[in-house]
Design a protein around this motif. Structure first.
Motif, PDB file in Angstrom:
ATOM      1  N   GLY A  75      -1.376  -3.733 -20.663  1.00  0.00           N
ATOM      2  CA  GLY A  75      -0.800  -3.287 -19.399  1.00  0.00           C
ATOM      3  C   GLY A  75      -1.341  -4.078 -18.238  1.00  0.00           C
ATOM      4  N   ILE A  76      -0.787  -3.834 -17.064  1.00  0.00           N
ATOM      5  CA  ILE A  76      -1.274  -4.479 -15.845  1.00  0.00           C
ATOM      6  C   ILE A  76      -1.251  -3.474 -14.714  1.00  0.00           C
ATOM      7  CG2 ILE A  76       1.013  -5.349 -15.145  1.00  0.00           C
ATOM      8  CD1 ILE A  76      -0.518  -7.889 -14.134  1.00  0.00           C
ATOM      9  N   ARG A  77      -2.284  -3.516 -13.869  1.00  0.00           N
ATOM     10  CA  ARG A  77      -2.342  -2.640 -12.702  1.00  0.00           C
ATOM     11  C   ARG A  77      -1.929  -3.427 -11.466  1.00  0.00           C
ATOM     12  NH1 ARG A  77      -6.907   1.354  -9.922  1.00  0.00           N
ATOM     13  NH2 ARG A  77      -5.650   3.208 -10.238  1.00  0.00           N
ATOM     14  N   ILE A  78      -1.076  -2.824 -10.652  1.00  0.00           N
ATOM     15  CA  ILE A  78      -0.518  -3.473  -9.469  1.00  0.00           C
ATOM     16  C   ILE A  78      -0.652  -2.531  -8.275  1.00  0.00           C
ATOM     17  CG2 ILE A  78       1.620  -4.322  -8.398  1.00  0.00           C
ATOM     18  CD1 ILE A  78       0.624  -6.230 -10.480  1.00  0.00           C
ATOM     19  N   SER A  79      -0.928  -3.095  -7.103  1.00  0.00           N
ATOM     20  CA  SER A  79      -0.945  -2.308  -5.863  1.00  0.00           C
ATOM     21  C   SER A  79      -0.492  -3.192  -4.723  1.00  0.00           C
ATOM     22  CB  SER A  79      -2.360  -1.789  -5.571  1.00  0.00           C
ATOM     23  OG  SER A  79      -3.197  -2.856  -5.142  1.00  0.00           O
ATOM     24  N   GLN A  80      -0.191  -2.552  -3.601  1.00  0.00           N
ATOM     25  CA  GLN A  80      -0.070  -3.284  -2.347  1.00  0.00           C
ATOM     26  C   GLN A  80      -1.426  -3.292  -1.640  1.00  0.00           C
ATOM     27  OE1 GLN A  80       3.972  -2.947  -0.227  1.00  0.00           O
ATOM     28  NE2 GLN A  80       3.736  -0.907  -1.134  1.00  0.00           N
ATOM     29  N   LEU A  81      -2.045  -2.136  -1.529  1.00  0.00           N
ATOM     30  CA  LEU A  81      -3.316  -1.996  -0.806  1.00  0.00           C
ATOM     31  C   LEU A  81      -4.429  -2.789  -1.470  1.00  0.00           C
ATOM     32  CD1 LEU A  81      -5.284   0.180  -2.522  1.00  0.00           C
ATOM     33  CD2 LEU A  81      -3.506   1.748  -1.752  1.00  0.00           C
ATOM     34  N   LYS A  82      -5.382  -3.220  -0.645  1.00  0.00           N
ATOM     35  CA  LYS A  82      -6.564  -3.935  -1.127  1.00  0.00           C
ATOM     36  C   LYS A  82      -7.800  -3.076  -0.877  1.00  0.00           C
ATOM     37  CE  LYS A  82      -3.503  -7.298  -0.864  1.00  0.00           C
ATOM     38  NZ  LYS A  82      -2.631  -7.595  -2.008  1.00  0.00           N
ATOM     39  N   ALA A  83      -8.848  -3.313  -1.665  1.00  0.00           N
ATOM     40  CA  ALA A  83     -10.101  -2.608  -1.438  1.00  0.00           C
ATOM     41  C   ALA A  83     -10.669  -2.913  -0.061  1.00  0.00           C
ATOM     42  CB  ALA A  83     -11.113  -2.981  -2.518  1.00  0.00           C
ATOM     43  N   THR A  84     -10.374  -4.088   0.462  1.00  0.00           N
ATOM     44  CA  THR A  84     -10.866  -4.490   1.778  1.00  0.00           C
ATOM     45  C   THR A  84      -9.757  -4.531   2.825  1.00  0.00           C
ATOM     46  OG1 THR A  84     -10.639  -6.815   1.113  1.00  0.00           O
ATOM     47  CG2 THR A  84     -12.821  -5.802   0.857  1.00  0.00           C
ATOM     48  N   ASN A  85      -8.590  -3.992   2.500  1.00  0.00           N
ATOM     49  CA  ASN A  85      -7.475  -3.933   3.453  1.00  0.00           C
ATOM     50  C   ASN A  85      -6.502  -2.865   2.975  1.00  0.00           C
ATOM     51  OD1 ASN A  85      -5.429  -4.291   5.284  1.00  0.00           O
ATOM     52  ND2 ASN A  85      -5.113  -6.470   4.881  1.00  0.00           N
ATOM     53  N   GLY A  86      -6.853  -1.608   3.244  1.00  0.00           N
ATOM     54  CA  GLY A  86      -6.080  -0.490   2.734  1.00  0.00           C
ATOM     55  C   GLY A  86      -4.710  -0.318   3.333  1.00  0.00           C
ATOM     56  N   SER A  87      -4.429  -0.996   4.443  1.00  0.00           N
ATOM     57  CA  SER A  87      -3.126  -0.836   5.097  1.00  0.00           C
ATOM     58  C   SER A  87      -2.134  -1.935   4.726  1.00  0.00           C
ATOM     59  CB  SER A  87      -3.310  -0.827   6.620  1.00  0.00           C
ATOM     60  OG  SER A  87      -3.858  -2.057   7.073  1.00  0.00           O
ATOM     61  N   TYR A  88      -2.546  -2.872   3.886  1.00  0.00           N
ATOM     62  CA  TYR A  88      -1.673  -4.005   3.561  1.00  0.00           C
ATOM     63  C   TYR A  88      -0.428  -3.553   2.810  1.00  0.00           C
ATOM     64  CZ  TYR A  88       0.170  -8.187   1.350  1.00  0.00           C
ATOM     65  OH  TYR A  88       1.011  -9.182   0.928  1.00  0.00           O
ATOM     66  N   LYS A  89       0.722  -4.146   3.177  1.00  0.00           N
ATOM     67  CA  LYS A  89       1.983  -3.926   2.474  1.00  0.00           C
ATOM     68  C   LYS A  89       2.624  -5.284   2.177  1.00  0.00           C
ATOM     69  CE  LYS A  89       2.202   0.672   2.830  1.00  0.00           C
ATOM     70  NZ  LYS A  89       2.188   1.542   1.627  1.00  0.00           N
ATOM     71  N   TRP A  90       3.374  -5.365   1.109  1.00  0.00           N
ATOM     72  CA  TRP A  90       4.108  -6.595   0.819  1.00  0.00           C
ATOM     73  C   TRP A  90       5.067  -6.884   1.960  1.00  0.00           C
ATOM     74  CZ3 TRP A  90       5.372  -4.519  -4.705  1.00  0.00           C
ATOM     75  CH2 TRP A  90       4.250  -4.702  -5.538  1.00  0.00           C
ATOM     76  N   PRO A  91       5.065  -8.101   2.505  1.00  0.00           N
ATOM     77  CA  PRO A  91       5.881  -8.389   3.692  1.00  0.00           C
ATOM     78  C   PRO A  91       7.373  -8.220   3.460  1.00  0.00           C
ATOM     79  CG  PRO A  91       4.924 -10.399   2.781  1.00  0.00           C
ATOM     80  CD  PRO A  91       4.255  -9.257   2.105  1.00  0.00           C
ATOM     81  N   GLY A  92       7.827  -8.445   2.233  1.00  0.00           N
ATOM     82  CA  GLY A  92       9.246  -8.300   1.936  1.00  0.00           C
ATOM     83  C   GLY A  92       9.641  -6.914   1.484  1.00  0.00           C
ATOM     84  N   GLY A  93       8.685  -5.988   1.482  1.00  0.00           N
ATOM     85  CA  GLY A  93       8.973  -4.603   1.135  1.00  0.00           C
ATOM     86  C   GLY A  93       9.617  -4.457  -0.234  1.00  0.00           C
TER      87      GLY A  93
END
Length: 363
Positions: free
Chosen positions: A227-245
């Motif tokens: 399997g693979i784990r995926i997120s938008q948020l980062k441990a050092t940037n919790g508000s990050y979102k993919w720019p293309g949504g």
């Protein structure tokens, strides 16, 4: 809430219910990454508590640049594999599967037994300071850019680590492609400024992840869960979102759906809320719709009714539980028997450097 206790396939394995322990940083192993009795007791209690599967903390796959935290567990040597085996056996003896999450910390490495150098797709320094509860302090250094040759070495190290996992008896491996660690750094435009075939478009930034999946699958064969784990948020940037949504989500999950993974594990702030702005799909819903793969949803799903609704709506197939599992290692048993769940308490972080003096860990 009966749907939380239905059996379901993950790869070629049948899980006895939909509850899975999500990966949580432990920093409880020996200095050289060897897991110990403390680690064994920690994982066994989740199996005793009724979880269908337990995913380990992120364990590092090589003895070069991958370790992220001091006292982090490793799966990079024969010694590591030998000491994981009895832990895996204890977990499986209670009817739970065990999956090893393989993690290269990349630029977010803040403590390593092997090297002071950090690496990333491009020169990059995470935007927040190191995490004190896990032994770090101050800003991260600027990571050096990986060469293509070094990237090949990293893929080989993941494959070898997956082989060690197989030798130790793990039922599967999960590649940590989330939360700002190395694989996610390749995927993200804020940390990947490469001008070769691994940078630029979303498809190019996915290339390293897809090649890694192919190499690990070849190493472990077709029967072991991958399997693979995926997120938008980062441990050092919790508000990050993919720019293309949602458009980026369609590309990312569709491309992952073409690979030989058995599931996608989503890490989100709240797995039941819109992932890309008001009125959009949840992250898990998008992963399931665009990839066609089984999905583990993780993010504030400790409430059984909320978790059951996510399953009922078809937004995910399994529920990953983290803090709720620390507070209630027997969450599935409690829910099934109608017993109340204890509230999350910060004491339950349970890392050696985060103890409150009057707190004794009960195994």
């Amino acid at each position: 809430m009966n749907n939380l206790f239905e059996q379901a396939y993950l790869g070629m394995q049948i899980l006895k219910n939909r509850y899975i322990v999500a990966p949580m940083t432990r920093v409880s192993s020996e200095k050289d990454g060897t897991p110990n009795e403390r680690v064994s007791e920690y994982y066994e209690r989740f199996a005793k508590g009724g979880f269908a599967a337990v995913i380990t903390e992120g364990v590092y796959p090589d003895t070069k640049y991958s370790q992220g935290y001091e006292n982090q567990g490793g799966l990079a040597t024969e010694k590591h594999a030998t000491h994981w085996k009895p832990i895996v056996d204890r977990v499986k003896s209670h009817g739970s599967l065990m999956i090893a999450q393989l993690m290269h910390a990349g630029a977010q490495s803040q403590g390593s037994y092997y090297s002071d150098v950090t690496v990333a797709p491009s020169p990059f320094s995470p935007p927040q300071d190191k995490v004190e509860v896990y032994g770090g302090s101050g800003p991260f250094p600027t990571a050096k850019e990986l060469s293509v040759e070094e990237m090949t070495e990293i893929k080989q190290s993941f494959a070898q680590s997956a082989i060690y996992a197989k030798q130790a008896g793990f039922d599967g491996v999960e590649l940590h492609g989330a939360n700002g660690y190395l694989l996610d750094e390749f995927l993200s435009e804020i940390s990947n400024h490469r001008t070769d075939q691994y940078g630029g478009s979303v498809e190019n930034r996915l290339r390293f992840l897809k090649e890694l999946i192919e190499e690990v699958r070849a190493a472990i064969g077709g029967n072991m869960i991958l399997g693979i784990r995926i997120s938008q948020l980062k441990a050092t940037n919790g508000s990050y979102k993919w720019p293309g949504g949602e458009a980026d989500a369609e590309i990312i999950f569709s491309e992952l759906g073409k690979t030989d993974i058995d599931y996608i594990h989503i890490s989100d702030d709240d797995a039941a809320t819109s992932g890309f702005g008001e009125g959009t799909m949840t992250m898990s819903e998008a992963a399931k719709a665009f990839s066609g793969k089984p999905v583990i949803a993780c993010g504030q799903l400790g409430d059984p009714e909320k978790a059951s609704t996510v399953i009922e709506k078809g937004q995910a197939d399994f529920i990953g539980v983290a803090r709720q599992a620390l507070a209630n290692p027997d969450t599935p048993n409690r829910v099934k028997e109608g017993r109340p769940l204890d509230k999350w308490d910060g004491k339950a972080i349970m890392t050696p450097k985060a103890y409150i003096k009057d707190f004794e860990l009960e195994m």
